[in-house]
Design an enzyme around this catalytic site. Structure first.
Site, PDB file in Angstrom:
ATOM      1  N   GLU A  91      44.454  28.866  37.903  1.00 49.80           N
ATOM      2  CA  GLU A  91      45.184  29.035  36.655  1.00 49.80           C
ATOM      3  C   GLU A  91      46.078  30.266  36.652  1.00 49.80           C
ATOM      4  OE1 GLU A  91      42.365  26.766  33.574  1.00 49.80           O
ATOM      5  OE2 GLU A  91      42.275  28.941  33.571  1.00 49.80           O
ATOM      6  N   CYS A 104      49.438  36.529  34.316  1.00 51.97           N
ATOM      7  CA  CYS A 104      48.170  36.783  35.003  1.00 51.97           C
ATOM      8  C   CYS A 104      48.035  35.718  36.087  1.00 51.97           C
ATOM      9  CB  CYS A 104      47.043  36.684  33.963  1.00 51.97           C
ATOM     10  SG  CYS A 104      45.412  36.897  34.645  1.00 51.97           S
ATOM     11  N   CYS A 111      35.698  32.591  43.784  1.00 54.28           N
ATOM     12  CA  CYS A 111      35.605  33.986  44.236  1.00 54.28           C
ATOM     13  C   CYS A 111      34.237  34.191  44.864  1.00 54.28           C
ATOM     14  CB  CYS A 111      35.786  34.951  43.063  1.00 54.28           C
ATOM     15  SG  CYS A 111      35.731  36.685  43.575  1.00 54.28           S
ATOM     16  N   CYS A 115      30.366  38.241  40.562  1.00 54.36           N
ATOM     17  CA  CYS A 115      29.962  39.141  39.468  1.00 54.36           C
ATOM     18  C   CYS A 115      29.184  38.355  38.405  1.00 54.36           C
ATOM     19  CB  CYS A 115      31.189  39.807  38.854  1.00 54.36           C
ATOM     20  SG  CYS A 115      32.091  40.814  40.037  1.00 54.36           S
ATOM     21  N   CYS A 118      31.143  36.840  35.252  1.00 52.69           N
ATOM     22  CA  CYS A 118      32.440  36.185  35.488  1.00 52.69           C
ATOM     23  C   CYS A 118      32.226  34.720  35.823  1.00 52.69           C
ATOM     24  CB  CYS A 118      33.173  36.894  36.620  1.00 52.69           C
ATOM     25  SG  CYS A 118      34.690  36.052  37.128  1.00 52.69           S
ATOM     26  N   GLY A 167      39.790  34.973  41.385  1.00 49.11           N
ATOM     27  CA  GLY A 167      39.709  35.464  42.757  1.00 49.11           C
ATOM     28  C   GLY A 167      39.819  36.965  42.892  1.00 49.11           C
ATOM     29  N   SER A 199      44.263  44.013  40.558  1.00 52.66           N
ATOM     30  CA  SER A 199      42.942  44.349  40.009  1.00 52.66           C
ATOM     31  C   SER A 199      41.898  44.010  41.060  1.00 52.66           C
ATOM     32  CB  SER A 199      42.697  43.538  38.735  1.00 52.66           C
ATOM     33  OG  SER A 199      41.387  43.755  38.260  1.00 52.66           O
ATOM     34  N   SER A 221      37.783  47.357  38.697  1.00 53.22           N
ATOM     35  CA  SER A 221      36.770  46.824  37.777  1.00 53.22           C
ATOM     36  C   SER A 221      35.475  47.599  37.979  1.00 53.22           C
ATOM     37  CB  SER A 221      36.571  45.335  38.061  1.00 53.22           C
ATOM     38  OG  SER A 221      37.754  44.641  37.739  1.00 53.22           O
ATOM     39  N   LEU A 222      35.202  48.487  37.062  1.00 54.40           N
ATOM     40  CA  LEU A 222      34.072  49.416  37.236  1.00 54.40           C
ATOM     41  C   LEU A 222      32.786  48.833  36.631  1.00 54.40           C
ATOM     42  CD1 LEU A 222      34.127  52.104  38.665  1.00 54.40           C
ATOM     43  CD2 LEU A 222      34.435  53.241  36.467  1.00 54.40           C
ATOM     44  N   HIS A 223      32.759  48.652  35.346  1.00 55.26           N
ATOM     45  CA  HIS A 223      31.681  47.933  34.636  1.00 55.26           C
ATOM     46  C   HIS A 223      30.324  48.605  34.561  1.00 55.26           C
ATOM     47  CE1 HIS A 223      34.612  44.801  34.593  1.00 55.26           C
ATOM     48  NE2 HIS A 223      34.436  44.459  35.844  1.00 55.26           N
ATOM     49  N   ASN A 299      33.866  37.921  27.500  1.00 51.40           N
ATOM     50  CA  ASN A 299      34.100  36.547  27.064  1.00 51.40           C
ATOM     51  C   ASN A 299      32.928  35.700  27.532  1.00 51.40           C
ATOM     52  OD1 ASN A 299      36.753  36.817  25.844  1.00 51.40           O
ATOM     53  ND2 ASN A 299      37.390  37.356  27.917  1.00 51.40           N
ATOM     54  N   CYS A 342      39.979  36.674  29.962  1.00 53.61           N
ATOM     55  CA  CYS A 342      39.408  37.086  31.248  1.00 53.61           C
ATOM     56  C   CYS A 342      38.097  36.381  31.528  1.00 53.61           C
ATOM     57  CB  CYS A 342      39.064  38.565  31.231  1.00 53.61           C
ATOM     58  SG  CYS A 342      40.448  39.593  30.964  1.00 53.61           S
TER      59      CYS A 342
HETATM   60  N1  SAH Z   1      38.654  39.987  41.083  1.00 49.74           N
HETATM   61  C1  SAH Z   1      39.424  40.969  40.431  1.00 49.74           C
HETATM   62  C2  SAH Z   1      40.501  40.407  39.538  1.00 49.74           C
HETATM   63  C3  SAH Z   1      40.157  39.190  38.717  1.00 49.74           C
HETATM   64  S1  SAH Z   1      39.048  39.424  37.397  1.00 49.74           S
HETATM   65  C4  SAH Z   1      38.548  41.932  39.661  1.00 49.74           C
HETATM   66  O1  SAH Z   1      37.363  41.665  39.529  1.00 49.74           O
HETATM   67  O2  SAH Z   1      39.051  42.965  39.247  1.00 49.74           O
HETATM   68  C5  SAH Z   1      40.039  40.297  36.212  1.00 49.74           C
HETATM   69  C6  SAH Z   1      39.243  41.108  35.224  1.00 49.74           C
HETATM   70  O3  SAH Z   1      38.498  40.248  34.331  1.00 49.74           O
HETATM   71  C7  SAH Z   1      38.222  42.013  35.878  1.00 49.74           C
HETATM   72  O4  SAH Z   1      38.241  43.298  35.336  1.00 49.74           O
HETATM   73  C8  SAH Z   1      36.932  41.312  35.557  1.00 49.74           C
HETATM   74  O5  SAH Z   1      35.871  42.200  35.598  1.00 49.74           O
HETATM   75  C9  SAH Z   1      37.195  40.768  34.178  1.00 49.74           C
HETATM   76  N2  SAH Z   1      36.270  39.718  33.777  1.00 49.74           N
HETATM   77  C10 SAH Z   1      35.681  38.790  34.558  1.00 49.74           C
HETATM   78  N3  SAH Z   1      34.886  37.991  33.824  1.00 49.74           N
HETATM   79  C11 SAH Z   1      34.977  38.418  32.539  1.00 49.74           C
HETATM   80  C12 SAH Z   1      34.406  37.962  31.306  1.00 49.74           C
HETATM   81  N4  SAH Z   1      33.598  36.914  31.254  1.00 49.74           N
HETATM   82  N5  SAH Z   1      34.736  38.632  30.182  1.00 49.74           N
HETATM   83  C13 SAH Z   1      35.587  39.678  30.228  1.00 49.74           C
HETATM   84  N6  SAH Z   1      36.153  40.139  31.356  1.00 49.74           N
HETATM   85  C14 SAH Z   1      35.857  39.521  32.508  1.00 49.74           C
HETATM   86 FE1  SF4 Z   2      35.501  37.758  41.559  1.00 53.36          FE
HETATM   87 FE2  SF4 Z   2      36.711  39.497  39.896  1.00 53.36          FE
HETATM   88 FE3  SF4 Z   2      35.189  37.476  38.945  1.00 53.36          FE
HETATM   89 FE4  SF4 Z   2      34.044  39.527  40.198  1.00 53.36          FE
HETATM   90  S1  SF4 Z   2      35.181  39.611  38.264  1.00 53.36           S
HETATM   91  S2  SF4 Z   2      33.579  37.358  40.533  1.00 53.36           S
HETATM   92  S3  SF4 Z   2      35.553  39.985  41.759  1.00 53.36           S
HETATM   93  S4  SF4 Z   2      37.075  37.276  40.061  1.00 53.36           S
END
Ligand code: SAH
Ligand code: SF4
Length: 376
Positions: A91, A104, A111, A115, A118, A167, A199, A221-223, A299, A342
């Site tokens: 997408e 985006c 991926c 995570c 995600c 990805g 990112s 992406s720290l988290h 989300n 996201c």
């Molecule tokens: N793989 C890369 C880029 C794609 S994800 C990365 O992880 O940075 C883009 C952003 O969306 C990242 O910061 C990721 O942590 C965030 N993201 C992924 N799943 C999410 C969710 N369910 N709710 C909010 N943000 C999310």
């Molecule tokens: Fe992959 Fe980014 Fe999703 Fe983590 S947040 S699974 S690195 S797409």
């Protein structure tokens, strides 16, 4: 199969044209027709030498990705689902704002990082996209939107690109870099380095390569504020823990187009969102990396078992960071009604990993929700 010219950056196209006995300036013309004018048909490339047009026919193509669905949100966000073959889909999401239009873009089908929060990660890894498949998302969106929005010649629909779709872009480095170069190229999309953001979940060696090869803006992406928690949320942390990641951020800034790194932090109720976590985060990054924070409301999707932090939690967390002098924004969620926010991307495409098909050897059908329709 014919060569896809979307797979080349300008140097790549020049080398290809040289192989056909053509000079570089011809490749520049061709590149401009493709990326600036959005033309696929060599016959329409009126100032291109007839000899080159004849050579290209049959051996080369400008091959866009088929669009499976388009969904337009009530807030103007538009999401396209592209078919990349074998039951896989990726997408791209267009997010219009007053002073910019952001696209985006996805870098992989699925991926491998996995995570916890995600949905792309939950569905596993299918395959890397090629350069042409990454660029096809931008190529389509730019030229489709120019027409749809009726933009005057020379005006761009997309002013910013964020590699924040499906990805992990730095796990698809070889396809990513020529795509980024085409975005930046004055004969391509002419975007400034500050307006193209990669990112990453923290692929340290590739962050170092990116700063040498194509330093664009970087979001990390720290988290989590410590390794124990980050190991759980972002499994890649076990390979590249926080200390290494922050050092790589510092090195990146030596050649970065921006003088800060954007840290993304997804706010998960009861998991990483207390004021104590915020204080730990301040201690982690302050005096170490010039950075800004982007707090992302989680989300939710059913399989995650996680919940979005409440608004007050997010505000309190943000206050700790800002009081410590760290610039912090809370991301607005856009396109919620079409699952374009996201981590929700392609959540409606089932079994992206093809697991079922491998097990049963049955062709799988892509199941998508019908487009909600309606122009923004
Ligand atoms: N793989 C890369 C880029 C794609 S994800 C990365 O992880 O940075 C883009 C952003 O969306 C990242 O910061 C990721 O942590 C965030 N993201 C992924 N799943 C999410 C969710 N369910 N709710 C909010 N943000 C999310
Ligand atoms: Fe992959 Fe980014 Fe999703 Fe983590 S947040 S699974 S690195 S797409």
């Amino acid at each position: 199969m014919a060569v896809n010219l979307l797979d080349f950056d300008l140097d790549g196209l020049a080398a290809y044209c040289e192989g056909l006995g053509e000079k570089r300036f011809r490749a520049v013309q061709l590149f401009r027709w493709i990326h600036q004018k959005g033309v696929c048909d060599f016959g329409q490339m009126s100032d291109l030498a007839k000899s080159l047009r004849d050579k290209l026919v049959g051996v080369a193509q400008v091959r866009p990705l088929p669009v499976l669905t388009e969904q337009a949100s009530s807030d103007g966000t538009i999401k396209w689902l592209f078919d990349v073959g074998d039951g896989n889909a990726v997408e791209a999401v267009f997010i219009p704002e007053d002073d910019r239009g952001t696209l985006c873009v996805s870098s992989q089908a699925g991926c491998a990082v996995g995570c916890r929060f995600c949905s792309t990660g939950h569905q596993g890894f299918s395959r890397n996209l090629g350069t042409g498949e990454i660029l096809a998302q931008l190529w389509f969106a730019e030229h489709h939107l120019r027409q749809r929005l009726g933009l005057p010649a020379g005006e761009r629909a997309i002013t910013n690109v964020v590699m924040m779709g499906m990805g992990e872009p730095l796990q698809n480095y070889h396809a990513l870099v020529p795509a980024l170069r085409t975005m930046l190229d004055d004969h391509g999309y002419g975007l400034s380095r500050r307006r193209v953001t990669v990112s990453t979940s923290g692929v340290v060696p590739m962050m170092d390569r990116l700063r040498e090869d194509c330093p664009v803006a970087l979001a990390v992406s720290l988290h989590a504020p410590n390794d124990a928690l980050r190991d759980e949320l972002v499994p890649l942390n076990r390979k590249y823990p926080l200390a290494e990641l922050l050092e790589a951020c510092g090195r990146y800034l030596e050649s970065a187009p921006r003088d800060f790194i954007t840290f993304e932090y997804c706010m998960l109720d009861g998991v990483n969102d207390t004021e104590a976590h915020a204080r730990e985060l301040v201690a982690l990054v302050r005096d170490r990396v010039r950075c800004k924070f982007n707090l992302i409301p989680f989300n939710p999707f059913p399989a995650s078992g996680l919940k979005r932090s409440g608004r007050e939690r997010v505000q309190a967390f943000a206050r700790v960071l800002t009081d410590a002098g760290l610039v912090t924004t809370v991301r607005k969620t856009r396109g919620d009604d079409i699952d374009a926010a996201c981590g929700q991307l392609a959540g409606e495409v089932r079994d992206r990993t093809n697991v079922q098909r491998r097990l049963t050897r049955q062709p799988i059908r892509i199941q998508v929700r019908p487009a909600s329709g309606g122009a923004p």
